[in-house]
Write a protein that holds these residues in place. Structure first.
Motif, PDB file in Angstrom:
ATOM      1  N   THR A 141       0.824  -1.200   0.000  1.00 11.42           N
ATOM      2  CA  THR A 141       0.000   0.000   0.000  1.00 11.42           C
ATOM      3  C   THR A 141       0.858   1.250   0.000  1.00 11.42           C
ATOM      4  O   THR A 141       1.791   1.371   0.789  1.00 11.42           O
ATOM      5  N   ASP A 142       0.541   2.165  -0.905  1.00 14.68           N
ATOM      6  CA  ASP A 142       1.153   3.489  -0.897  1.00 14.68           C
ATOM      7  C   ASP A 142       0.262   4.351  -0.014  1.00 14.68           C
ATOM      8  O   ASP A 142      -0.791   4.810  -0.442  1.00 14.68           O
ATOM      9  N   TYR A 143       0.656   4.552   1.233  1.00 17.90           N
ATOM     10  CA  TYR A 143      -0.185   5.246   2.202  1.00 17.90           C
ATOM     11  C   TYR A 143      -0.458   6.698   1.829  1.00 17.90           C
ATOM     12  O   TYR A 143      -1.461   7.261   2.240  1.00 17.90           O
ATOM     13  N   ALA A 144       0.405   7.308   1.029  1.00 21.53           N
ATOM     14  CA  ALA A 144       0.186   8.686   0.597  1.00 21.53           C
ATOM     15  C   ALA A 144      -0.842   8.768  -0.534  1.00 21.53           C
ATOM     16  O   ALA A 144      -1.419   9.815  -0.765  1.00 21.53           O
ATOM     17  N   ARG A 145      -1.065   7.633  -1.213  1.00 21.29           N
ATOM     18  CA  ARG A 145      -2.035   7.568  -2.309  1.00 21.29           C
ATOM     19  C   ARG A 145      -2.860   6.282  -2.162  1.00 21.29           C
ATOM     20  O   ARG A 145      -2.811   5.416  -3.037  1.00 21.29           O
ATOM     21  N   PRO A 146      -3.601   6.173  -1.081  1.00 22.10           N
ATOM     22  CA  PRO A 146      -4.307   4.913  -0.814  1.00 22.10           C
ATOM     23  C   PRO A 146      -5.515   4.708  -1.722  1.00 22.10           C
ATOM     24  O   PRO A 146      -6.133   5.667  -2.186  1.00 22.10           O
ATOM     25  N   THR A 147      -5.826   3.452  -1.938  1.00 24.67           N
ATOM     26  CA  THR A 147      -7.042   3.115  -2.687  1.00 24.67           C
ATOM     27  C   THR A 147      -8.242   3.210  -1.750  1.00 24.67           C
ATOM     28  O   THR A 147      -8.107   3.116  -0.525  1.00 24.67           O
ATOM     29  N   THR A 185     -16.539   5.688   7.829  1.00 21.94           N
ATOM     30  CA  THR A 185     -15.497   5.217   6.927  1.00 21.94           C
ATOM     31  C   THR A 185     -14.843   6.392   6.203  1.00 21.94           C
ATOM     32  O   THR A 185     -15.540   7.287   5.727  1.00 21.94           O
ATOM     33  N   LEU A 186     -13.531   6.359   6.124  1.00 21.47           N
ATOM     34  CA  LEU A 186     -12.790   7.271   5.257  1.00 21.47           C
ATOM     35  C   LEU A 186     -12.723   6.592   3.896  1.00 21.47           C
ATOM     36  O   LEU A 186     -12.266   5.454   3.793  1.00 21.47           O
ATOM     37  N   THR A 187     -13.227   7.253   2.842  1.00 17.72           N
ATOM     38  CA  THR A 187     -13.262   6.623   1.520  1.00 17.72           C
ATOM     39  C   THR A 187     -12.312   7.267   0.522  1.00 17.72           C
ATOM     40  O   THR A 187     -12.038   6.692  -0.523  1.00 17.72           O
ATOM     41  N   LYS A 188     -11.834   8.495   0.832  1.00 10.69           N
ATOM     42  CA  LYS A 188     -10.896   9.170  -0.064  1.00 10.69           C
ATOM     43  C   LYS A 188      -9.935   9.980   0.784  1.00 10.69           C
ATOM     44  O   LYS A 188     -10.339  10.628   1.748  1.00 10.69           O
ATOM     45  N   PHE A 189      -8.661   9.933   0.413  1.00 12.61           N
ATOM     46  CA  PHE A 189      -7.653  10.738   1.090  1.00 12.61           C
ATOM     47  C   PHE A 189      -6.657  11.254   0.065  1.00 12.61           C
ATOM     48  O   PHE A 189      -6.176  10.509  -0.785  1.00 12.61           O
ATOM     49  N   SER A 190      -6.353  12.532   0.179  1.00 15.30           N
ATOM     50  CA  SER A 190      -5.199  13.123  -0.484  1.00 15.30           C
ATOM     51  C   SER A 190      -4.756  14.272   0.407  1.00 15.30           C
ATOM     52  O   SER A 190      -5.431  14.609   1.380  1.00 15.30           O
ATOM     53  N   LEU A 191      -3.636  14.871   0.090  1.00 13.35           N
ATOM     54  CA  LEU A 191      -3.174  15.986   0.903  1.00 13.35           C
ATOM     55  C   LEU A 191      -4.162  17.146   0.881  1.00 13.35           C
ATOM     56  O   LEU A 191      -4.212  17.944   1.810  1.00 13.35           O
ATOM     57  N   TYR A 246      -3.198  11.258   7.679  1.00 13.20           N
ATOM     58  CA  TYR A 246      -1.877  11.744   7.265  1.00 13.20           C
ATOM     59  C   TYR A 246      -0.853  11.563   8.378  1.00 13.20           C
ATOM     60  O   TYR A 246       0.251  11.048   8.146  1.00 13.20           O
ATOM     61  N   ASN A 247      -1.221  11.956   9.585  1.00 15.49           N
ATOM     62  CA  ASN A 247      -0.295  11.818  10.713  1.00 15.49           C
ATOM     63  C   ASN A 247       0.034  10.357  11.000  1.00 15.49           C
ATOM     64  O   ASN A 247       1.194  10.001  11.167  1.00 15.49           O
TER      65      ASN A 247
END
Length: 154
Positions: A2-8, A32-38, A79-80
């Motif tokens: 898993t690329d934690y900075a760009r998770p699916t 649920t968290l379904t999308k993450f980016s900076l 992120y943290n």
């Protein structure tokens, strides 16, 4: 891997939100968290009968604002924890502007909340937020947030 900075989305759905939020039960307002980016985060929440902020079979406007705040917190917490490998930080809403509630979601419905960062400067974040239910935008707001540094006292 898993690329934690760009998770699916598939990976994010496995993340326990209790590990990325400073809030704990019964005050957790996202499922649920379904999308993450900076610059963005999206969460989902099933509106449950008897849940906190549920009145007359609907999630209240204050419950929707808390859901927005926790969607912001989920972005920072993820992120943290997963990218920086730090502790979850406590954040504060410094201001809310143009909060418009078009309708209240009924129990049994799922809301999707998206927060997009507009600007980050000097430890403050300006973000736009929207809550959707059944494909319709039911609330929007602009929020200013501050995150407490690890060594600061509230």
């Amino acid at each position: 891997m898993t690329d934690y900075a760009r998770p699916t989305e598939e990976f994010l759905r496995t993340v326990d939100v209790h590990l990325i939020l400073p809030q704990q039960e019964p005050f957790v307002m996202i499922d649920t968290l379904t999308k993450f980016s900076l610059m963005s985060s999206t969460t989902e929440r099933l509106v449950r009968e008897g849940g906190m902020f549920v009145e007359n079979g609907c999630l209240s406007a204050s419950g929707m604002m808390e859901n927005i705040a926790q969607t912001c917190a989920a972005r920072i917490g993820y992120y943290n924890k997963y990218v920086l490998h730090n502790e979850v930080q406590v954040g504060l809403i410094g201001a809310v502007r143009d909060y418009v509630v078009n309708s209240l979601p009924k129990t049994g419905s799922t809301i999707t909340t998206t927060v997009d960062v507009l600007e980050e400067i000097f430890g403050m974040t300006l973000a736009s937020a929207r809550i959707e239910c059944a494909g319709e935008v039911i609330a929007t707001a602009e929020v200013k947030l501050a995150v407490k540094e690890q060594s600061q006292q509230l």
